[in-house]
Write a protein that holds these residues in place. Structure first.
Motif, PDB file in Angstrom:
ATOM      1  N   UNK A 506       8.216 -37.480  -9.387  1.00 24.43           N
ATOM      2  CA  UNK A 506       8.149 -38.435  -9.743  1.00 24.43           C
ATOM      3  C   UNK A 506       6.703 -37.801  -9.055  1.00 24.43           C
ATOM      4  N   UNK A 507       5.735 -38.789 -10.356  1.00 23.63           N
ATOM      5  CA  UNK A 507       4.729 -38.649 -10.183  1.00 23.63           C
ATOM      6  C   UNK A 507       3.442 -36.958 -10.248  1.00 23.63           C
ATOM      7  N   UNK A 508       4.616 -36.174 -10.440  1.00 25.28           N
ATOM      8  CA  UNK A 508       4.035 -34.339 -10.868  1.00 25.28           C
ATOM      9  C   UNK A 508       4.192 -33.960 -12.122  1.00 25.28           C
ATOM     10  N   UNK A 509       3.563 -33.355 -12.516  1.00 24.02           N
ATOM     11  CA  UNK A 509       3.570 -33.427 -14.406  1.00 24.02           C
ATOM     12  C   UNK A 509       4.460 -32.260 -14.311  1.00 24.02           C
ATOM     13  N   UNK A 510       5.425 -31.894 -14.975  1.00 22.93           N
ATOM     14  CA  UNK A 510       6.821 -31.109 -15.539  1.00 22.93           C
ATOM     15  C   UNK A 510       5.663 -29.752 -15.249  1.00 22.93           C
ATOM     16  N   UNK A 511       5.070 -29.330 -15.400  1.00 24.78           N
ATOM     17  CA  UNK A 511       4.852 -27.445 -15.616  1.00 24.78           C
ATOM     18  C   UNK A 511       3.895 -27.800 -13.676  1.00 24.78           C
ATOM     19  N   UNK A 512       3.779 -28.395 -12.964  1.00 25.44           N
ATOM     20  CA  UNK A 512       2.571 -28.485 -11.703  1.00 25.44           C
ATOM     21  C   UNK A 512       4.120 -28.823 -10.805  1.00 25.44           C
ATOM     22  N   UNK A 513       5.169 -29.316 -11.060  1.00 26.22           N
ATOM     23  CA  UNK A 513       5.593 -29.630  -9.926  1.00 26.22           C
ATOM     24  C   UNK A 513       6.736 -27.881  -9.697  1.00 26.22           C
ATOM     25  N   UNK A 514       7.358 -27.388 -10.916  1.00 27.32           N
ATOM     26  CA  UNK A 514       7.726 -26.282 -10.951  1.00 27.32           C
ATOM     27  C   UNK A 514       7.612 -25.641 -12.164  1.00 27.32           C
ATOM     28  N   UNK A 515       8.447 -24.691 -12.775  1.00 23.96           N
ATOM     29  CA  UNK A 515       8.581 -23.765 -13.603  1.00 23.96           C
ATOM     30  C   UNK A 515       9.494 -24.007 -14.983  1.00 23.96           C
ATOM     31  N   UNK A 516      10.031 -23.624 -15.823  1.00 29.58           N
ATOM     32  CA  UNK A 516      10.862 -23.941 -16.434  1.00 29.58           C
ATOM     33  C   UNK A 516      11.973 -23.359 -16.208  1.00 29.58           C
ATOM     34  N   UNK A 517      13.522 -23.964 -16.570  1.00 30.56           N
ATOM     35  CA  UNK A 517      14.487 -23.320 -15.965  1.00 30.56           C
ATOM     36  C   UNK A 517      15.014 -22.027 -16.999  1.00 30.56           C
ATOM     37  N   UNK A 518      14.906 -21.459 -17.264  1.00 30.77           N
ATOM     38  CA  UNK A 518      15.335 -20.467 -17.913  1.00 30.77           C
ATOM     39  C   UNK A 518      16.954 -20.688 -18.286  1.00 30.77           C
ATOM     40  N   UNK A 519      17.563 -20.344 -17.460  1.00 32.89           N
ATOM     41  CA  UNK A 519      19.149 -21.330 -17.410  1.00 32.89           C
ATOM     42  C   UNK A 519      19.294 -22.578 -18.375  1.00 32.89           C
ATOM     43  N   UNK A 520      18.344 -23.935 -17.986  1.00 24.84           N
ATOM     44  CA  UNK A 520      18.011 -24.398 -19.077  1.00 24.84           C
ATOM     45  C   UNK A 520      18.101 -24.856 -20.706  1.00 24.84           C
ATOM     46  N   UNK A 521      16.991 -23.307 -21.268  1.00 25.66           N
ATOM     47  CA  UNK A 521      16.429 -23.520 -22.319  1.00 25.66           C
ATOM     48  C   UNK A 521      17.574 -22.811 -22.949  1.00 25.66           C
ATOM     49  N   UNK A 522      17.995 -21.924 -21.989  1.00 27.22           N
ATOM     50  CA  UNK A 522      19.535 -21.258 -23.055  1.00 27.22           C
ATOM     51  C   UNK A 522      20.542 -21.826 -22.786  1.00 27.22           C
ATOM     52  N   UNK A 523      20.673 -23.149 -21.877  1.00 20.41           N
ATOM     53  CA  UNK A 523      21.976 -23.694 -22.421  1.00 20.41           C
ATOM     54  C   UNK A 523      21.561 -25.121 -23.565  1.00 20.41           C
ATOM     55  N   UNK A 524      19.889 -25.313 -23.809  1.00 23.39           N
ATOM     56  CA  UNK A 524      19.690 -25.963 -24.728  1.00 23.39           C
ATOM     57  C   UNK A 524      19.835 -26.117 -25.971  1.00 23.39           C
ATOM     58  N   UNK A 525      20.144 -23.943 -26.243  1.00 25.69           N
ATOM     59  CA  UNK A 525      20.172 -23.388 -27.118  1.00 25.69           C
ATOM     60  C   UNK A 525      21.662 -23.583 -27.392  1.00 25.69           C
ATOM     61  N   UNK A 526      22.241 -23.478 -26.401  1.00 32.14           N
ATOM     62  CA  UNK A 526      23.826 -23.723 -26.508  1.00 32.14           C
ATOM     63  C   UNK A 526      24.315 -24.763 -27.301  1.00 32.14           C
ATOM     64  N   UNK A 527      23.912 -25.807 -26.505  1.00 31.79           N
ATOM     65  CA  UNK A 527      24.172 -27.358 -26.943  1.00 31.79           C
ATOM     66  C   UNK A 527      23.649 -27.454 -28.666  1.00 31.79           C
ATOM     67  N   UNK A 528      22.665 -26.912 -28.428  1.00 29.07           N
ATOM     68  CA  UNK A 528      22.156 -27.819 -30.178  1.00 29.07           C
ATOM     69  C   UNK A 528      23.179 -26.745 -31.135  1.00 29.07           C
ATOM     70  N   UNK A 529      23.524 -25.862 -30.697  1.00 34.36           N
ATOM     71  CA  UNK A 529      24.402 -25.267 -31.577  1.00 34.36           C
ATOM     72  C   UNK A 529      25.504 -25.808 -31.889  1.00 34.36           C
ATOM     73  N   UNK A 530      25.812 -26.674 -30.931  1.00 32.88           N
ATOM     74  CA  UNK A 530      27.921 -27.162 -30.661  1.00 32.88           C
ATOM     75  C   UNK A 530      27.365 -28.302 -31.528  1.00 32.88           C
ATOM     76  N   UNK A 531      26.304 -28.950 -31.510  1.00 35.30           N
ATOM     77  CA  UNK A 531      25.837 -30.520 -31.668  1.00 35.30           C
ATOM     78  C   UNK A 531      25.903 -30.021 -33.522  1.00 35.30           C
ATOM     79  N   UNK A 532      25.403 -28.486 -33.891  1.00 35.36           N
ATOM     80  CA  UNK A 532      25.738 -28.160 -35.173  1.00 35.36           C
ATOM     81  C   UNK A 532      24.145 -28.048 -35.665  1.00 35.36           C
ATOM     82  N   UNK A 533      23.117 -27.840 -35.327  1.00 37.59           N
ATOM     83  CA  UNK A 533      22.088 -27.296 -35.564  1.00 37.59           C
ATOM     84  C   UNK A 533      21.435 -26.275 -35.229  1.00 37.59           C
ATOM     85  N   UNK A 534      22.067 -24.821 -35.884  1.00 35.00           N
ATOM     86  CA  UNK A 534      21.710 -23.576 -35.437  1.00 35.00           C
ATOM     87  C   UNK A 534      20.517 -23.024 -36.089  1.00 35.00           C
ATOM     88  N   UNK A 535      19.749 -23.539 -36.919  1.00 37.06           N
ATOM     89  CA  UNK A 535      18.263 -22.697 -36.754  1.00 37.06           C
ATOM     90  C   UNK A 535      17.420 -23.911 -35.709  1.00 37.06           C
TER      91      UNK A 535
END
Length: 595
Positions: A506-535
């Protein structure tokens, strides 16, 4: 020399200035890990095991290191792992020479005895190399005492540990700085150093050639072929990292280090030298997606034992021996810049519901590979009963925050129950399916936003990247728009420059609050693939895959703007999800696990 047991370790090791995290490499043999800086200094090593005190703690501002470095200060460095291993090959180039130094923790490993191998070789020209060894048990509080040279091997001891060093016959021991020496090597010449630190009494002969042979052979056997996977070299490296972090007990530590800050001067420095049940399941599921492997067997064995032993009281994490994690406490050290030194972890007393769901998914994957033993089947039933009794309780969740009715936790157990229902026979399977439906219905009632996406929690409409994990695991049936709506909401609110953050602060821009979470980036790739968007999945995979240092190691977080690693390393669950992405996005993957 005198034993300094009563002297607090509160001064920096001036020989080992800190580097940014991406520049470090890590050696590991399953029972402990060592951190190597680009100049050839080993600045972190706990002995004899992961959760024991460090004997080299310069990384976090203490004393103790083991250095092999060029005497010529005018040089540049580089390095890489020998493929499919955690054998680190450092390479130094000066105007007149090229030098290689191969570093490894010897295999097979013993819980009470570590053997560290260093092999120096001159590729071109001639070179002088400097050696310095200053072992300081107890996070720098103790000096080694009674140093002596026995048949060409240095011997010393302190605080229940015995040290032997082979290959430094002509070095000298200084009472203040430890062992010091130099080596002069010509082109093609090699020189071996073998360091042993043990808590036992046995003293087998230290044979560098034999130790290197068994270590290299062990790595060749541990890492399977990955040529058919997306990013095959990184997939093989993930196997090596996960194997290096997995002890003989089957337990896999979350990372090799403690107290490397997730954000400077924020108090977010934690000890990750323990085995998280959830992380162990992520690793086992990733391996199972590729095929049967000893890492799957390790994950199932350790998790089965812990569920049978503790049932409803399953802890989020344990030591590799299966004991409770120690309570968090501070060390009297300066710390890595921006960090605060801590050992132990307060998460050990939390209740994390989602872990039971991940356990059931792991057991299902084990069954697919004919690894569903009677003990594992009983552990599955114990986990189901624990979910029945506890699914309505607030819990700390994936991110180990305050107890709330986290959506991700409920959806994780729904996934687990539906998967294990396919494995447990008869009435037990039907019972799991009915329980999954009941939890799903109540979670939809409390946590599904009117716009069709999953809320972060029953009382929080914000986005939550953890929800990508159950989406990736097949939570939603084909045609259910909830997964796509949730994925799109997360992208809209939590993505930046192709990387993903966990949740809003709350009240803090994303990159100032913490770093990007690499677990989440790979989970996004898996979820996107599961939803049918391989590219789209490949885009997320490749962008997240870029967030490593030269060694190919991943930390938990990534500072998108500064392109720096943040937090302890190597972070096991990040490498696990990278491996799973490499399997599921490949054209030739067998996809042996659940759907």
């Amino acid at each position: 020399m005198d034993d300094m047991a009563d002297t607090p370790a509160s001064t920096e090791d001036s020989d080992c200035p800190p580097w940014v995290l991406r520049e470090y490499a890590v050696l590991a043999d399953g029972e402990r890990g060592a951190v190597v800086d680009p100049e050839g200094r080993i600045v972190w090593l706990c002995a004899p095991r992961w959760h024991d005190d460090a004997v080299f703690s310069a990384l976090i501002g203490g004393s103790g290191h083991f250095a092999v470095e060029p005497a010529d200060r005018w040089h540049v460095w580089g390095g890489a792992y020998a493929e499919g291993s955690l054998i680190w090959v450092n390479r130094w180039v000066s105007p007149d020479s090229v030098i290689e130094c191969r570093d490894a923790l010897a295999l097979p490993a013993s819980p009470d005895r570590l053997v560290l191998l260093r092999r120096m070789r001159v590729v071109r020209g001639e070179a002088r190399l400097r050696l310095s060894l200053d072992a300081r048990p107890g996070f720098g509080a103790h000096r080694m005492r009674d140093p002596r040279l026995e048949d060409g091997t240095w011997v010393a001891q302190a605080k229940g540990l015995r040290l032997r060093l082979l290959g430094a016959r002509h070095a000298s021991w200084d009472p203040e700085s430890g062992l010091r020496g130099e080596f002069h090597l010509r082109r093609g010449e090699e020189h071996d150093l073998v360091l042993e630190i043990t808590s036992g009494d046995e003293a087998p002969r230290l044979d560098a050639a034999q130790l290197w042979h068994t270590t290299e052979r062990a790595w060749r056997r541990r890492v399977p072929g990955c040529s058919g996977l997306a990013a095959p070299r990184d997939a093989g490296h993930a196997y090596a990292v996960l194997g290096g972090l997995t002890a003989g007990s089957g337990a896999m530590v979350a990372a090799a280090t403690t107290s490397l800050p997730e954000r400077a001067n924020s108090g977010r420095s934690y000890d990750y030298r323990y085995a998280w049940i959830r992380d162990q399941c992520y690793a086992g599921l990733a391996v199972a997606a590729h095929g049967p492997h000893e890492l799957l067997d390790d994950a199932v064995r350790f998790t089965t034992e812990r569920v049978l032993a503790d049932g409803d009281r399953l802890r989020p994490a344990y030591t590799v021996t299966g004991d409770p994690m120690p309570r968090e406490q501070s060390l009297p050290l300066p710390g890595y810049p921006g960090g605060s030194d801590r050992v132990g972890n307060r998460a050990g007393d939390q209740f994390q519901l989602d872990a039971f769901g991940e356990v059931l998914q792991l057991f299902t994957a084990a069954a697919r590979h004919d690894r569903f033993t009677p003990d594992t089947e009983e552990a599955a039933r114990v986990a189901v009963r624990a979910i029945e009794r506890n699914w309505t309780r607030p819990d700390a969740g994936l991110w180990e925050l305050e107890d709330r009715w986290w959506t991700h936790s409920r959806l994780s157990v729904v996934c687990g129950l539906r998967r294990i229902a396919e494995v447990l026979p008869g009435a037990d399977g039907r019972r799991c399916g009915d329980l999954a439906d009941a939890i799903d219905a109540e979670t939809r009632r409390r946590c599904l936003h009117p716009d069709g996406y999953w809320r972060r929690a029953a009382s929080d409409d914000g986005p939550e990247a953890a929800l990508l994990v159950p989406i990736a695991r097949g939570l939603h049936a084909s045609g259910d728009p909830t997964g796509t709506a949730t994925r799109d909401f997360i992208v809209d609110r939590l993505a930046e420059d192709g990387y993903l953050y966990r949740f809003d602060h709350a009240g803090v821009p994303l990159g100032e609050a913490e770093g990007a979470f690499l677990l989440c980036g790979f989970a996004m790739a898996l979820a996107t693939h599961r939803l049918g968007d391989r590219v789209g999945a490949f885009r997320w995979f490749e962008r997240t895959r870029s967030a490593c240092g030269p060694s190919g190691l991943y930390a938990e977080e990534y500072d998108v703007r500064q392109r720096q690693l943040r937090g302890n390393l190597p972070q096991a669950f990040v490498h696990a999800l990278l491996l799973e992405c490499a399997v599921r996005l490949s054209d030739t993957a067998l996809h042996n696990s659940f759907p």
